[in-house]
Design an enzyme around this catalytic site. Sequence first.
Site, PDB file in Angstrom:
ATOM      1  N   ASP A  74      -4.377   5.879 -10.161  1.00 27.97           N
ATOM      2  CA  ASP A  74      -3.087   6.211 -10.753  1.00 27.97           C
ATOM      3  C   ASP A  74      -3.300   6.914 -12.098  1.00 27.97           C
ATOM      4  O   ASP A  74      -4.210   6.567 -12.845  1.00 27.97           O
ATOM      5  CB  ASP A  74      -2.266   4.948 -11.001  1.00 27.97           C
ATOM      6  CG  ASP A  74      -2.014   4.152  -9.728  1.00 27.97           C
ATOM      7  OD1 ASP A  74      -1.868   4.785  -8.665  1.00 27.97           O
ATOM      8  OD2 ASP A  74      -1.981   2.911  -9.798  1.00 27.97           O
TER       9      ASP A  74
ATOM     10  N   ASP B 278      -3.834   8.679  -6.225  1.00 25.38           N
ATOM     11  CA  ASP B 278      -2.778   7.751  -5.833  1.00 25.38           C
ATOM     12  C   ASP B 278      -1.506   8.120  -6.601  1.00 25.38           C
ATOM     13  O   ASP B 278      -1.093   9.262  -6.581  1.00 25.38           O
ATOM     14  CB  ASP B 278      -3.227   6.314  -6.063  1.00 25.38           C
ATOM     15  CG  ASP B 278      -2.381   5.294  -5.279  1.00 25.38           C
ATOM     16  OD1 ASP B 278      -1.486   5.709  -4.525  1.00 25.38           O
ATOM     17  OD2 ASP B 278      -2.612   4.091  -5.425  1.00 25.38           O
TER      18      ASP B 278
ATOM     19  N   ASP C  35       3.080   4.559 -11.604  1.00 25.63           N
ATOM     20  CA  ASP C  35       3.433   3.364 -10.841  1.00 25.63           C
ATOM     21  C   ASP C  35       3.902   2.278 -11.795  1.00 25.63           C
ATOM     22  O   ASP C  35       3.319   2.085 -12.869  1.00 25.63           O
ATOM     23  CB  ASP C  35       2.240   2.861 -10.027  1.00 25.63           C
ATOM     24  CG  ASP C  35       2.005   3.689  -8.760  1.00 25.63           C
ATOM     25  OD1 ASP C  35       2.743   4.666  -8.554  1.00 25.63           O
ATOM     26  OD2 ASP C  35       1.083   3.350  -8.006  1.00 25.63           O
TER      27      ASP C  35
ATOM     28  N   ARG D  93       7.997   9.430  -2.845  1.00 26.05           N
ATOM     29  CA  ARG D  93       8.083   8.420  -3.915  1.00 26.05           C
ATOM     30  C   ARG D  93       8.662   9.008  -5.203  1.00 26.05           C
ATOM     31  O   ARG D  93       7.974   9.168  -6.199  1.00 26.05           O
ATOM     32  CB  ARG D  93       6.717   7.787  -4.191  1.00 26.05           C
ATOM     33  CG  ARG D  93       6.118   7.105  -2.979  1.00 26.05           C
ATOM     34  CD  ARG D  93       4.820   6.396  -3.320  1.00 26.05           C
ATOM     35  NE  ARG D  93       4.233   5.782  -2.124  1.00 26.05           N
ATOM     36  CZ  ARG D  93       3.087   5.095  -2.111  1.00 26.05           C
ATOM     37  NH1 ARG D  93       2.413   4.947  -3.239  1.00 26.05           N
ATOM     38  NH2 ARG D  93       2.632   4.577  -0.994  1.00 26.05           N
TER      39      ARG D  93
END
Length: 515
Positions: A325, A348, A352, A405
């Site tokens: 991330d 990724d 997040d 996302r």
Amino acid sequence: MRRSTLAAALVAATLLAVTAVGFAGGAQAATLFSDDFEDGNSTGWTTSGGTWAVAADGSQVLRQSGTSSDARARAGSASWTDYTVTARVKPTAFSGTNRFAAVLARAQSATSYYYVALRSNNTVELKRLVNGTATTLASASLTVAAGTTYTVSLQVSGSTLRSTVNGGTALTATDTTYTAGGVGVATYYAAANFDDVVVETTAAPPTTSPVTTPPVTTPPPAPTGGPIGFAALNTLGQNGTTGGAGGRTVTATNATEFLEYIDSTETLVIRVSGQIDITSKQGVRPNKTIIGVGTSGHINGGGLDFYRSYNVIVRNLLFTNAEDDAVNVGQESHHIWVDHNTFRGAVDGSVDIVRGADFVTVSWNHFDHSDKSMLISHSDGAASTDTGHLKVTIHNNFFDNSRQRHPRIRFGEPVHIFNNYFLSNELYGVASVQSAGAVVEGNYFENVPYPCFSASGYADSGPGRLVQRNNVFVGSGPCEVAGSVVEPRTYYSYSVDSPSNVPSTVRAGAGYGKV
């Protein structure tokens, strides 16, 4: 399509970070040429070999679809000397283990030019081609996968050549074979899509030794007015999110300094100057402002991790090639403000927010062709840690050809998503699942087949709740709604701009270098 000859219009430094930080000289960049192929043709390009056509891949692209030959497309002027050419390159098929897609500079002909090649053997090479004979000037390891889009830049300035991929993986060389020439794109026994070709002028490097000047020590601009939304709330012992305000101002120019500062227990404003290469996710302690200097602040290879941290501002940074991330807000961290950053190439998530984190604002960021932009709650099994938490405000972000996302939410309520620009998101825009509650308002969805998932769940996740209002949908499907959601105004006041103005406002203001 956008094309121009050398004119008075100056290009913002944020269009190409490499132009701002790559070479000294002080001259501003001007546009020589640009083409995004949105007019549906490739007028001005000369092709040789392969099968070339303008086709759709989210947006219009220049596509070379054959894999059985050496193929090139060239444009521009033989008189161009010092410049940077940048293009988005998406290899779609390789016929073998040592094939490539490339960007060209100072092209003399179809067989003589400089180029940077993304090879199927997982290398990037800076090369010279003379009458069809190639010489490698510099190379590095780089994962190259069919179906992945890479932002490739090649800068030629005097005898100095410099290439970057996704803002990192820099290669440099010195060569005097070619002093001028046009630009191009190419494939070698491979198929690829090319888009957003931009050529900007570059000042030649100085011929004398540069004068070393001490680093600027004036503090960066304070975040005007502070964050909007959940990061601004007075709760959990915090009076909003102020970061390193009141502490020392320091400047990090290398990884050693940067890691020392973010791990310090001291309240700090940490200025990031230049590219800093780190690995994995590095922990950030409380009471920090991490802010890029101008357009030079660049974190490459790794990311930032928040573990029971709080009161941190992450601002005005370019994040590239994160191994995991780029920003991970986790483990009960709170009062985190992620503002005016650009995210490219994270393996990724770009941002997040997981494991009971709370009171977070994500604003004015550019998610540039990312895959997994933002995850809120990491697992369908995280109800015990995440229910009652994960209150997040997401506003004025540019989800630019990012796949999914934006965000995908589990359990959090309310997640407030307003005045964002969603452009050509391949899989979906917002997914509110696993009992999450999202309010989606005043956004602009353009060419997004599935703007919202909620009642039907997504993948293996069960249904969530979603309220949508006052959004604009252009070339997009419907937004799936379900149930009721706690109103954000229960927590804070805010205003929503007209969604029709969102594309221009967000394009002008989102990303690093625009604070």
